[in-house]
Structure formats: structure tokens, C-alpha cells
Design an enzyme around this catalytic site. Structure first.
Site, mmCIF file in Angstrom:
data_model
loop_
_atom_site.group_PDB
_atom_site.id
_atom_site.type_symbol
_atom_site.label_atom_id
_atom_site.label_comp_id
_atom_site.label_asym_id
_atom_site.label_seq_id
_atom_site.Cartn_x
_atom_site.Cartn_y
_atom_site.Cartn_z
ATOM 1 N N TRP A 356 32.271 115.702 85.557
ATOM 2 C CA TRP A 356 31.215 116.267 86.410
ATOM 3 C C TRP A 356 30.469 115.741 87.262
ATOM 4 O O TRP A 356 29.753 117.010 88.516
ATOM 5 C CB TRP A 356 29.680 116.214 84.945
ATOM 6 C CG TRP A 356 29.415 115.021 84.983
ATOM 7 C CD1 TRP A 356 29.904 114.146 85.273
ATOM 8 C CD2 TRP A 356 28.030 114.527 84.995
ATOM 9 N NE1 TRP A 356 28.948 112.143 84.726
ATOM 10 C CE2 TRP A 356 27.986 113.216 85.284
ATOM 11 C CE3 TRP A 356 26.520 115.123 85.656
ATOM 12 C CZ2 TRP A 356 26.553 112.127 85.598
ATOM 13 C CZ3 TRP A 356 25.692 114.117 85.534
ATOM 14 C CH2 TRP A 356 25.264 113.270 85.630
ATOM 15 N N GLU A 499 24.867 106.335 80.162
ATOM 16 C CA GLU A 499 26.080 106.318 79.295
ATOM 17 C C GLU A 499 25.915 104.835 78.436
ATOM 18 O O GLU A 499 27.330 104.965 78.040
ATOM 19 C CB GLU A 499 27.548 106.343 79.598
ATOM 20 C CG GLU A 499 28.284 107.637 79.761
ATOM 21 C CD GLU A 499 28.898 107.908 81.118
ATOM 22 O OE1 GLU A 499 29.794 109.268 81.195
ATOM 23 O OE2 GLU A 499 29.516 107.261 81.268
#
Length: 790
Positions: A356, A499
């Protein structure tokens, strides 16, 4: 030590230098001074070899799987840069003898790498060395090298081996079959490589030209071959003040090259055409070839982007040029079947895969500065729809579920399944991103929306854009999970941009972006129904849009969106984050190296703390305030400030993607000192003095973030639901800022000072923009006083 002040006069703030030779920290300069042109990337290892060097040559799109149990990656091609030099029969190395005035530098203006030093051999003989190298922007297949050696004190015998070495690997993984090798006319070397799984052919040709004191030496070299290797050995005697010059030119071609896409490809055609190119280059020589490349850089890059900062800290200007340099060499502008790797083409990190990073951190530069390249990068994602649909089916969903890591467009998901060692259990950790980090599908949709809003490129939307948006919306509609008790849809078991938080429910970023994706699909479906029934009919037949449209309407309105809590307006990052344990993270907040928290805790433990890896909830404000959702009270300026104040102190910026976003938002809320501090840190991710930050390659997203921080942050350029908006807030020590962007096919040049904004529409077409609530129109030139406008 990295120096930024060695450029003088017309090269001021154009030169990045490494002062002194340090054999234990080679990776930094190899990566940040890498050369390339989007077709290929060449890591800047020294000519003479060292233990801790990394030699990488990558050609975009040549992905291969080395073994059945590994994921596909960009293979490391044969090396052409290594030159084994012997002085009086002894191996030349800067680890022996004495060196003086060592400097290695990249000239960002011309894209030439140079290395200069004097060296005294262990026998006391003095010599000077100069090495030059470039990868051509004029001929995408060409690498040029030049070595100059001068004897300063004594007669000396110099010999060297130079050729093509295909004994390379990707950290031990061999991607190529043994290929043909030949030497033509005792002068030109040709080596063929073929990847063992994807069957991509690579043809490399190289040749040398030797001169002593300006006269070409015609002398048959010793010819040598070994397994996966072919080279020539040259031997010369130099008297004091003699100068030896060696030019080495190399061409690199592959069967993935676009001209072979739809033809009856034959390997011998590739061999002969690539050889012919090298022969043509040989007639011109290094200097003429370099001048052609230099001219391309001037016209296609520096004159086109027209970026200038007048700052009391000259580092700011060189950082922006560093950003533009790397954005140019990392991007496959030549072929829409290829994306941008997270480490660009500068190292093996992340295996050459696209994330991304491209859509949210790199693509904005091209959307606003070079729309044709932006279109190519988005077309790459369109070509990836086949793999995205395959992944959706494999996971039990509909539509297009884009892979977290992408390689060749049709490969689908290529994220490795296993990663680092868990310091507590000693087990190898599972990489969950490829399974449950799913927001990338909405991120790509946002990028399509941003591109269309800025460019007005309806042809792209008709051919590619609408299909991407509709199919990702269908994915989200199938991904939502109904909660009968609450009578609403949720998104459970995901990883958001943070994350550090795995297997969470209702990640705010994911939920809001899924909502945006579906609402956008509804808007565009209704738009096509009114304006282009032909395109809608074709897409409806392919994607069953009439039924999908009903589902988007139903599910979007019932999708759970975490609300700002009443007491402090903080939007919960996920359904448990605000209840997690708070710990003192100052030790990690002030770290010199990222991810130091993993030295004390494993992923399961970090999952229980209120600590964030990178911009997550905050990223929502930056993105959605550019869209038709900008007036939603849930993402208002007041809510944005409250969330910034809550989440930024808890964010470690352990991803290079994080700093630029926080800098832009800090600028938005008026904290100019923090905004500049974060901008400076984002520039220093690769360009700073830390000598171990870039060993695996540069950080492509952070480099894109430098441009974003300056243009979207300090210049305040922003898309706001189809309008161009400007909110300039220059740092105190920036006297002016100048740059050119494209808005609706019009190049527009902005010149900013602390008190004025000048806007020049280069083609004299009408451009409208909004600033602090007032609308302006310009078809030539306008100057606006900024005093007291806020």
C-alpha cells in the site's frame, strides 16, 4: 559520515557525499547512492570487493520463485560492477595500505556516482583513483562505468579482471539456470540468464575501452570463463604520472521488455538486438552517453518538477531533491505491468514486492506532478484484478481482495508466511498481513478517486477505474459480518495500519475506509447511470452491478463506524485499544533504531499495550478530509486535533511510513515546530547520519513522504472533494518555496513566502482553487497576500 555540503556554485545542495571509507558500514551508501531509471536499479557497491558488500542489479518485473516453498521475488541479476584490481601482483583493497582524501558521492542533478581517493600501497607506491558510474535515463538498458588510475610516485604494474559474474544470488537463493556465454572479437562479452521458474530471459552485454595518457590501447586481453561467469584480464605497466583510463559499458535486456509482449519472441533476437545496442554505445563512449542521460534528467525531472526551497538549513533543499531523484529511479514509468517495490530497486528487502506504500505514500507525488506515470501505476493495479479476485475466492469472499504484497500482476498474494523469531518462544512468527491486513483494497480505491479528482481523466475511469472501485466495494460488502444483537455490520479479525495490533475487531481505519469504498461505488454507479449508460451496461454485465448496488446501499448504512468518545473525542483504534494497558514508552519513543520494543516484548505482549507502530486512526483524517466525507462531524478538525494529541505520544514511528503523515497533521493543527521536527526525521530515515538504516535498501514510502510533507503539509496543497485547496504554513526558517504541480491537465507553478502566494498557470487555462474559505480563479498569474487570512 554523510555530508550534504560538498556541492559548490551550480552544484550547491545537489551532492550527497560519504566522507571516509568504512568497510563495516557499506550498506548505507550502497543504497542511498543507488543508480537507476525505473527499468533497472543498480546498488552502488564499490568496484573492488569487500566482505560486507551487497551487489544488486534488478530489472523491474522479472519476478521468479527460486524454490516451490518460497515466494516470488525480484532476482538479483549478474554483477557487472566488480573489478578485481592488482597492483604489482597484489590485490588492491582499501583495507590495506594508506588512503587519503576518500570521498564517494552521488550528484543528484546529473545522477552520476563518483569515488575519488589517493592510495599508498603497502610497498609505498602512491596512486590516485577515480571511479565514475551512471545508469542512463536516456537509454534505459545502459550502464556506464569509468575508472581512472594515475601513478603518482613509482613505476607500477596494474592488472584487473572485469566482466560479467552470474554467480550472484538473493541472500543465497539462486534464481537462474546456467546460461550461454560468449566473447565476441575478444572485446565484447555476452551472458544469458534464464529464471528457473518464470522462464524470463536476461541478456547482458559488456565491453571495455582502455586508454593510457589519452591514447586508446589495442591489446588482446586474456579471456576467461568459469561456471556462470566470464571475464577479461588486462595487464599494463605505468610510469610515474601515467594515466590509465578504462571505460566499461553494459547493456541489459530481458524477455519481459514491453517490445516482446505481443511478438513472436526468440532468444536469438534478444541477443542480437542487445548486442547491436552495445556496439552503438561503444562508438559514442562514456562521456557522450553520460551527457545524453544528464540532459534527460534536466528536461524530464528538474525542469519539469521545478522544486526549490530557500531555507536557512540547506539540508531541507537537498532532502527534497533526494526525494525527487529516488522517486524517478524507483518508478517503472516505461511499463504499466509493473509497480514500485517497498525498497525500490536498491536492495533485496521485501523481495521487490509492492505494498500500500505506493498508493498512499508514493502515488500522490505522481498524481500531482506527473499524471501519466500515476496512470501507469494505477493500471498496474488494474492488471492485478485477476489475482485480487482469485484471493477473494480463496478466502470465501466476492469481488476483488487485493494482495497485501504484489509482484507480477497476475501472481496474486505473495506475502511470505513466516517472519522473524519470537524472542520469548524462539519460534518463527507467522506473517499475518497477507491473510488479514485487508485495508489495501480500500487504499487502492482511494488512490483511483484521488487520481480522477485531480486529473479528470474520464478515459482511465471508463477503461479501468470504475471496475476497480466497484469490485473492491463488492469485496467489502461480502467481508462485513452481521451482528444480530446490535443490528449492524462489523469487520472482525483484521490488522489495521498499526501492525502491532493483530486479530483486532473494528479497526477504525479499516471500517471507515471500507465505508468510503462502498459509498464511492454508490456515487459512481449513480453517476454512470445518468451520464454513461454504455459503460455502466458493460460493467453491469461483467460484475452484476444492479444487485451489488443494492448491497452497497444496504450494508454501507449499517456498517459500524467507531465514534469519537464523548469525554475526549478520541476514536477507538479498535474495539479494545482504549482498554489496553498503558506503559512508559519513552525508551522506545527516543530510540535510535526502529523496532527496539521487540528486544523486550514479543508480538503477543505488544498486542496488549497501548502502543502504536505507525499512523493508524490518524491516517483517516488525512485521507477522508480529501473526499466527499470531509464535512462528516466524526472527522472534523476538532476531532482530528483530539485524536492527534492522544495517539501521537503513543506512536513509535516504527514504520518509515508514519512520520510524514504525522508531520502533515501536525501542520494542520498548527503545531509548526512539531510538524517540522517530524518532517526532518522523515528526511533522515535514509538521508541521515545513522549508518545502518538502509542496509536492505532505501525506504520508498518515506522518500515519497518527504515530498508529501513539503507540498501537502507546509504548502498546504490538498484535494478537497474535487476542489484544489491551499492552506500554506511554511516553517519559520523557510524564506520561500517553489514547485509545479498538474491540476486538470494544467501545469501550475506556486511560489510561496511567509506573506504571499503567487500562482502561475503555465498553459493559461483556467484553474480554480480555495484558500481559507475564499475561491479564486486564475488563467495566467495571481498574487495573494497571506497576512491575516486564517
Amino acid at each position: 559520515m554523510i555530508s550534504y555540503s560538498d556541492g559548490k556554485e551550480d552544484l550547491e545542495n545537489w551532492i550527497v557525499s560519504e566522507l571516509g571509507f568504512h568497510p563495516d558500514t557499506l550498506g548505507k551508501s550502497e543504497a542511498i547512492m543507488c543508480l537507476g531509471n525505473g527499468y533497472m536499479g543498480l546498488r552502488s557497491a564499490t568496484e573492488e570487493p569487500y566482505m560486507k558488500e551487497t551487489r544488486n542489479l534488478f530489472v523491474n518485473g522479472t519476478f521468479n520463485k527460486a524454490q516451490v516453498n518460497e515466494v516470488t521475488e525480484l532476482p538479483n541479476l549478474a554483477d557487472v560492477t566488480k573489478i578485481d584490481i592488482r597492483i604489482d601482483g597484489e590485490r588492491f583493497s582499501l583495507e590495506f595500505g594508506e588512503k587519503k582524501d576518500y570521498i564517494r558521492q552521488i550528484n543528484l542533478k546529473t545522477a552520476e556516482l563518483t569515488r575519488i581517493f589517493e592510495w599508498t600501497s603497502p610497498k609505498g607506491k602512491k596512486l590516485s583513483f577515480e571511479f565514475k558510474r551512471f545508469v542512463s535515463l536516456h537509454n534505459l538498458h545502459l550502464i556506464g562505468m569509468k575508472m581512472t588510475v594515475k601513478s603518482l610516485s613509482d613505476p607500477v604494474q596494474i592488472s584487473f579482471d572485469s566482466g560479467i559474474n552470474a554467480q550472484m544470488s538473493n541472500s543465497g537463493a539462486q534464481h537462474f539456470l546456467e546460461g550461454d556465454r560468449r566473447i565476441v572479437d575478444k572485446k565484447i562479452i555476452q551472458l544469458v540468464q534464464t529464471t528457473n521458474e518464470s522462464k524470463v530471459d536476461v541478456v547482458i552485454n559488456t565491453t571495455h575501452k582502455i586508454m593510457i595518457n589519452g591514447e586508446e590501447i589495442v591489446k588482446d586481453p586474456e579471456m576467461n570463463m568459469a561456471r556462470r561467469k566470464v571475464w577479461l584480464t588486462y595487464d599494463f605497466s605505468l610510469q610515474p604520472n601515467d594515466i590509465l583510463e578504462m571505460e566499461k559499458l553494459t547493456t541489459v535486456y530481458t524477455s519481459r521488455d514491453k517490445e516482446y509482449k505481443n511478438s513472436d519472441y526468440q532468444i536469438h533476437t534478444l541477443q542480437e538486438s542487445s548486442l547491436k545496442d552495445l556496439q552503438d554505445c561503444l562508438e559514442k563512449g562514456y562521456d557522450l552517453l553520460f551527457q545524453s542521460s544528464k540532459k534527460e534528467w534536466k528536461n524530464k525531472v528538474w525542469n519539469a518538477y521545478n522544486f526549490e526551497i530557500k531555507s536557512e538549513d540547506s539540508f531541507d533543499q537537498i532532502a527534497l531533491r533526494f526525494s525527487l531523484y529516488h522517486l524517478t529511479i524507483m518508478t517503472p514509468a516505461h511499463d504499466e505491468r509493473m509497480g514500485i517495490a517497498a525498497k525500490a530497486l536498491s536492495g533485496e528487502g521485501y523481495k521487490g514486492h509492492s505494498f500500500w506504500d505506493t498508493e498512499l505514500f508514493i502515488l500522490p507525488f505522481f498524481i500531482f506532478s506527473n499524471p501519466e506515470v500515476a496512470k501507469s501505476l494505477l493500471t498496474y493495479r488494474y492488471h492485478g484484478l485477476e489475482g485480487a479476485r482469485k484471493k477473494a475466492v480463496e478466502n470465501g469472499y466476492l469481488g476483488a481482495m487485493f494482495p497485501w504484497e504484489a509482484a507480477w500482476p497476475t501472481d496474486g498474494e505473495v506475502t511470505p508466511k513466516l517472519g522473524d523469531i519470537d524472542i520469548i518462544t524462539g519460534e518463527q512468527t507467522k506473517i499475518w498481513s497477507g491473510f488479514i491486513e485487508q485495508h489495501i483494497s480500500a487504499d487502492i480505491t482511494f488512490a483511483v478517486y484521488q487520481y480522477y479528482s485531480v486529473t479528470g481523466d474520464i478515459e482511465f475511469m471508463d477503461d479501468y477505474g470504475y471496475e476497480i472501485i466497484f469490485d473492491t466495494a463488492s469485496f467489502w460488502a461480502s467481508r462485513l459480518e452481521w451482528n444480530d444483537e446490535k443490528q449492524e455490520f462489523h469487520i472482525n479479525n483484521v490488522i489495521g495500519p498499526d501492525e502491532y495490533k493483530e486479530h483486532v475487531n473494528d479497526n477504525a481505519f479499516t471500517n471507515y475506509m471500507a465505508y468510503f469504498n462502498m459509498k464511492l461505488a454508490i456515487r459512481y454507479y449513480e453517476k454512470l447511470k445518468k451520464e454513461n449508460s454504455v459503460v455502466l451496461k458493460n460493467l453491469t454485465e461483467q460484475l452484476n452491478l444492479d444487485e451489488s448496488y443494492k448491497l452497497w446501499q444496504l450494508k454501507a448504512e449499517k456498517t459500524f463506524l467507531p465514534m469519537p468518545r464523548e469525554k475526549d473525542l478520541v476514536i477507538p483504534q479498535d474495539d479494545t485499544y482504549l482498554q489496553l494497558k498503558e506503559i512508559d514508552i519513552s525508551k522506545y519513543k527516543n530510540q535510535e533504531k526502529v523496532r527496539t520494543i521487540y528486544r523486550d516484548f514479543n508480538p503477543a505482549q505488544i498486542n496488549t499495550f497501548q502502543v502504536t507502530k505507525q499512523a493508524d486512526t490518524l491516517l483517516l483524517f488525512y485521507l477522508l478530509q480529501q473526499t466527499f466525507l470531509q464535512d462528516d462531524n466524526r472527522i472534523s478538525e476538532t476531532v482530528k486535533q483530539a485524536n492527534f494529541n492522544y495517539y501521537e505520544p503513543k506512536t513509535l514511528h516504527d514504520s518509515s511510513l508514519s512520520l510524514a503523515t504525522h508531520s502533515i497533521l501536525a501542520n494542520d493543527i498548527g503545531d509548526m515546530d512539531l510538524a517540522y521536527s517530524l518532517f526532518k526525521k522523515s528526511c533522515e530515515v535514509d538521508l541521515g547520519q545513522m549508518m545502518n538504516t538502509s542496509d536492505d535498501g532505501i525506504h520508498a514510502a518515506a522518500i515519497g513522504g518527504i515530498w508529501k510533507g513539503a507540498v501537502f503539509g507546509f504548502a498546504g496543497i490538498r484535494l478537497r472533494d474535487g476542489l484544489l485547496s491551499i492552506r500554506p504554513k511554511l516553517p519559520k526558517h523557510w524564506h520561500h518555496m517553489k514547485f509545479t504541480i498538474h491540476w486538470r491537465a494544467q501545469p501550475v507553478t506556486f511560489f510561496l513566502t511567509s506573506s504571499t502566494l503567487s500562482v502561475k498557470v503555465e498553459n493559461k487555462g483556467k484553474v480554480a482553487f480555495e484558500m481559507y474559505g475564499k475561491t479564486y480563479e486564475c488563467n495566467d498569474f495571481i498574487e495573494i497576500k497571506l497576512d491575516s487570512m486564517e
